[in-house]
Design a protein around this motif. Sequence first.
Motif, PDB file in Angstrom:
ATOM      1  N   GLN A   1       0.061 -13.344 -16.639  1.00 20.59           N
ATOM      2  CA  GLN A   1      -1.054 -13.448 -17.303  1.00 20.59           C
ATOM      3  C   GLN A   1      -0.696 -12.224 -17.716  1.00 20.59           C
ATOM      4  OE1 GLN A   1      -4.107 -11.823 -14.460  1.00 20.59           O
ATOM      5  NE2 GLN A   1      -5.308 -13.287 -14.970  1.00 20.59           N
ATOM      6  N   PRO A   2      -1.502 -11.693 -18.840  1.00 23.44           N
ATOM      7  CA  PRO A   2      -0.926 -10.058 -18.826  1.00 23.44           C
ATOM      8  C   PRO A   2      -2.177  -9.187 -18.697  1.00 23.44           C
ATOM      9  CG  PRO A   2      -2.768 -11.282 -20.896  1.00 23.44           C
ATOM     10  CD  PRO A   2      -2.105 -12.425 -19.839  1.00 23.44           C
ATOM     11  N   TRP A   3      -1.442  -7.820 -18.055  1.00 21.45           N
ATOM     12  CA  TRP A   3      -2.186  -6.715 -18.027  1.00 21.45           C
ATOM     13  C   TRP A   3      -4.439  -6.707 -18.561  1.00 21.45           C
ATOM     14  CZ3 TRP A   3      -1.089  -3.338 -14.222  1.00 21.45           C
ATOM     15  CH2 TRP A   3       0.449  -3.726 -14.076  1.00 21.45           C
ATOM     16  N   HIS A   4      -5.028  -6.552 -17.928  1.00 16.94           N
ATOM     17  CA  HIS A   4      -6.442  -6.209 -18.562  1.00 16.94           C
ATOM     18  C   HIS A   4      -7.171  -5.634 -17.057  1.00 16.94           C
ATOM     19  CE1 HIS A   4      -6.115  -9.696 -16.016  1.00 16.94           C
ATOM     20  NE2 HIS A   4      -7.703  -9.898 -15.969  1.00 16.94           N
ATOM     21  N   LEU A   5      -8.926  -6.176 -17.596  1.00 16.46           N
ATOM     22  CA  LEU A   5      -9.375  -4.941 -17.156  1.00 16.46           C
ATOM     23  C   LEU A   5     -10.796  -5.770 -17.157  1.00 16.46           C
ATOM     24  CD1 LEU A   5     -11.405  -2.790 -19.119  1.00 16.46           C
ATOM     25  CD2 LEU A   5      -9.321  -1.921 -18.508  1.00 16.46           C
ATOM     26  N   HIS A   6     -11.654  -5.744 -17.338  1.00 17.36           N
ATOM     27  CA  HIS A   6     -12.844  -6.113 -17.371  1.00 17.36           C
ATOM     28  C   HIS A   6     -13.872  -4.835 -17.542  1.00 17.36           C
ATOM     29  CE1 HIS A   6     -11.453 -10.113 -16.855  1.00 17.36           C
ATOM     30  NE2 HIS A   6     -10.366  -9.788 -15.501  1.00 17.36           N
ATOM     31  N   GLN A   7     -15.084  -5.117 -17.812  1.00 16.68           N
ATOM     32  CA  GLN A   7     -15.846  -4.311 -18.185  1.00 16.68           C
ATOM     33  C   GLN A   7     -17.254  -4.449 -17.481  1.00 16.68           C
ATOM     34  OE1 GLN A   7     -17.634  -4.120 -21.841  1.00 16.68           O
ATOM     35  NE2 GLN A   7     -15.421  -2.922 -22.941  1.00 16.68           N
ATOM     36  N   SER A   8     -17.476  -5.803 -16.257  1.00 15.41           N
ATOM     37  CA  SER A   8     -18.581  -6.063 -16.002  1.00 15.41           C
ATOM     38  C   SER A   8     -18.129  -6.718 -15.072  1.00 15.41           C
ATOM     39  CB  SER A   8     -19.726  -6.546 -16.854  1.00 15.41           C
ATOM     40  OG  SER A   8     -20.093  -5.786 -17.449  1.00 15.41           O
ATOM     41  N   VAL A  47      -7.135 -10.795  -3.444  1.00 12.34           N
ATOM     42  CA  VAL A  47      -7.360 -10.321  -4.437  1.00 12.34           C
ATOM     43  C   VAL A  47      -9.134 -10.204  -4.785  1.00 12.34           C
ATOM     44  CG1 VAL A  47      -6.128 -10.631  -5.965  1.00 12.34           C
ATOM     45  CG2 VAL A  47      -6.577  -8.182  -5.402  1.00 12.34           C
ATOM     46  N   ILE A  48      -9.610  -9.117  -4.978  1.00  4.26           N
ATOM     47  CA  ILE A  48     -11.036  -8.895  -5.702  1.00  4.26           C
ATOM     48  C   ILE A  48     -10.644  -7.760  -6.020  1.00  4.26           C
ATOM     49  CG2 ILE A  48     -13.249  -8.851  -5.410  1.00  4.26           C
ATOM     50  CD1 ILE A  48     -13.116  -9.819  -2.206  1.00  4.26           C
ATOM     51  N   GLU A  49     -10.891  -7.768  -7.830  1.00  2.00           N
ATOM     52  CA  GLU A  49     -10.593  -6.480  -8.654  1.00  2.00           C
ATOM     53  C   GLU A  49     -12.156  -6.395  -9.049  1.00  2.00           C
ATOM     54  OE1 GLU A  49      -7.769  -5.079  -8.958  1.00  2.00           O
ATOM     55  OE2 GLU A  49      -6.400  -6.827  -8.415  1.00  2.00           O
ATOM     56  N   ASP A  50     -12.743  -5.053  -8.785  1.00  2.00           N
ATOM     57  CA  ASP A  50     -13.595  -4.679  -9.818  1.00  2.00           C
ATOM     58  C   ASP A  50     -13.697  -4.590 -10.904  1.00  2.00           C
ATOM     59  OD1 ASP A  50     -15.120  -4.446  -7.082  1.00  2.00           O
ATOM     60  OD2 ASP A  50     -14.441  -2.177  -5.735  1.00  2.00           O
ATOM     61  N   PRO A  51     -14.829  -4.059 -11.195  1.00  2.00           N
ATOM     62  CA  PRO A  51     -14.745  -3.987 -12.982  1.00  2.00           C
ATOM     63  C   PRO A  51     -14.031  -2.506 -12.840  1.00  2.00           C
ATOM     64  CG  PRO A  51     -17.077  -4.572 -12.213  1.00  2.00           C
ATOM     65  CD  PRO A  51     -16.320  -4.658 -10.559  1.00  2.00           C
ATOM     66  N   GLY A  52     -13.470  -1.999 -14.347  1.00  2.00           N
ATOM     67  CA  GLY A  52     -13.170  -1.535 -14.934  1.00  2.00           C
ATOM     68  C   GLY A  52     -11.750  -0.821 -13.910  1.00  2.00           C
ATOM     69  N   VAL A  53     -11.306  -1.859 -13.454  1.00  2.00           N
ATOM     70  CA  VAL A  53     -10.013  -2.059 -12.939  1.00  2.00           C
ATOM     71  C   VAL A  53      -8.467  -2.510 -13.392  1.00  2.00           C
ATOM     72  CG1 VAL A  53      -8.641  -2.013 -10.384  1.00  2.00           C
ATOM     73  CG2 VAL A  53     -10.466  -1.194 -10.818  1.00  2.00           C
ATOM     74  N   ARG A  54      -8.307  -2.076 -14.462  1.00  2.00           N
ATOM     75  CA  ARG A  54      -6.672  -2.379 -14.950  1.00  2.00           C
ATOM     76  C   ARG A  54      -5.458  -3.110 -13.962  1.00  2.00           C
ATOM     77  NH1 ARG A  54      -1.898  -1.067 -17.478  1.00  2.00           N
ATOM     78  NH2 ARG A  54      -1.846  -1.881 -19.652  1.00  2.00           N
ATOM     79  N   HIS A  55      -5.418  -4.865 -14.199  1.00  2.00           N
ATOM     80  CA  HIS A  55      -4.516  -5.625 -13.360  1.00  2.00           C
ATOM     81  C   HIS A  55      -3.972  -6.018 -14.132  1.00  2.00           C
ATOM     82  CE1 HIS A  55      -8.482  -7.642 -13.941  1.00  2.00           C
ATOM     83  NE2 HIS A  55      -7.796  -8.652 -13.200  1.00  2.00           N
ATOM     84  N   LEU A  67      -3.084 -20.854  -8.118  1.00  2.00           N
ATOM     85  CA  LEU A  67      -4.640 -19.902  -7.819  1.00  2.00           C
ATOM     86  C   LEU A  67      -5.655 -20.387  -8.772  1.00  2.00           C
ATOM     87  CD1 LEU A  67      -3.894 -16.613  -7.001  1.00  2.00           C
ATOM     88  CD2 LEU A  67      -3.286 -16.425  -9.881  1.00  2.00           C
ATOM     89  N   THR A  68      -6.463 -19.663  -7.935  1.00  2.00           N
ATOM     90  CA  THR A  68      -7.747 -19.639  -7.876  1.00  2.00           C
ATOM     91  C   THR A  68      -8.004 -18.596  -8.525  1.00  2.00           C
ATOM     92  OG1 THR A  68      -8.026 -21.906  -6.460  1.00  2.00           O
ATOM     93  CG2 THR A  68      -9.964 -21.598  -7.818  1.00  2.00           C
ATOM     94  N   THR A  69      -9.079 -18.508  -9.507  1.00  2.00           N
ATOM     95  CA  THR A  69     -10.035 -17.649  -9.960  1.00  2.00           C
ATOM     96  C   THR A  69     -11.240 -17.836  -9.922  1.00  2.00           C
ATOM     97  OG1 THR A  69      -6.900 -15.900 -10.321  1.00  2.00           O
ATOM     98  CG2 THR A  69      -9.879 -15.305 -11.657  1.00  2.00           C
ATOM     99  N   VAL A  70     -11.628 -16.918  -9.749  1.00  2.00           N
ATOM    100  CA  VAL A  70     -13.598 -16.947  -9.359  1.00  2.00           C
ATOM    101  C   VAL A  70     -14.129 -15.549 -10.809  1.00  2.00           C
ATOM    102  CG1 VAL A  70     -15.860 -17.279  -9.032  1.00  2.00           C
ATOM    103  CG2 VAL A  70     -13.912 -18.520  -8.468  1.00  2.00           C
ATOM    104  N   GLN A  71     -15.049 -15.476 -11.829  1.00  2.00           N
ATOM    105  CA  GLN A  71     -15.321 -14.393 -11.814  1.00  2.00           C
ATOM    106  C   GLN A  71     -17.026 -14.412 -12.012  1.00  2.00           C
ATOM    107  OE1 GLN A  71     -13.795 -14.798 -15.914  1.00  2.00           O
ATOM    108  NE2 GLN A  71     -11.330 -13.173 -15.358  1.00  2.00           N
ATOM    109  N   VAL A  72     -17.221 -13.757 -11.549  1.00  2.00           N
ATOM    110  CA  VAL A  72     -18.688 -12.626 -11.153  1.00  2.00           C
ATOM    111  C   VAL A  72     -19.387 -12.526 -11.932  1.00  2.00           C
ATOM    112  CG1 VAL A  72     -19.232 -14.715  -9.740  1.00  2.00           C
ATOM    113  CG2 VAL A  72     -18.340 -12.308  -8.751  1.00  2.00           C
TER     114      VAL A  72
END
Length: 85
Positions: A1-8, A47-55, A67-72
């Motif tokens: 998975q490429p490095w990324h972050l989410h704003q919200s 693992v839980i990634e908060d908005p604004g955290v590059r991961h 792996l199962t990923t959920v985005q909320v």
Amino acid sequence: QPWHLHQSIHEISRVDEGRIWAIDAPETIDREEIAKRGTVLSEGDMVIEDPGVRHTIANLSDEPAILTTVQVANIPFEQFNVDWK
């Protein structure tokens, strides 16, 4: 998975099988550094990634992983695609 972050978006990932390395970092690092500094997640770990955290997450093992990923987020569905940076 490429490095990324989410704003919200909060991103929750659970390892269903195998091992996954998870890491937060402001800079891009290579696989060797991910192996040293990352957290190894095994079956059932999350693992839980908060908005604004590059991961990123990566399978650095020789074995397959599932792996199962959920985005909320409390944003309109149309904004999900533009939230990934």
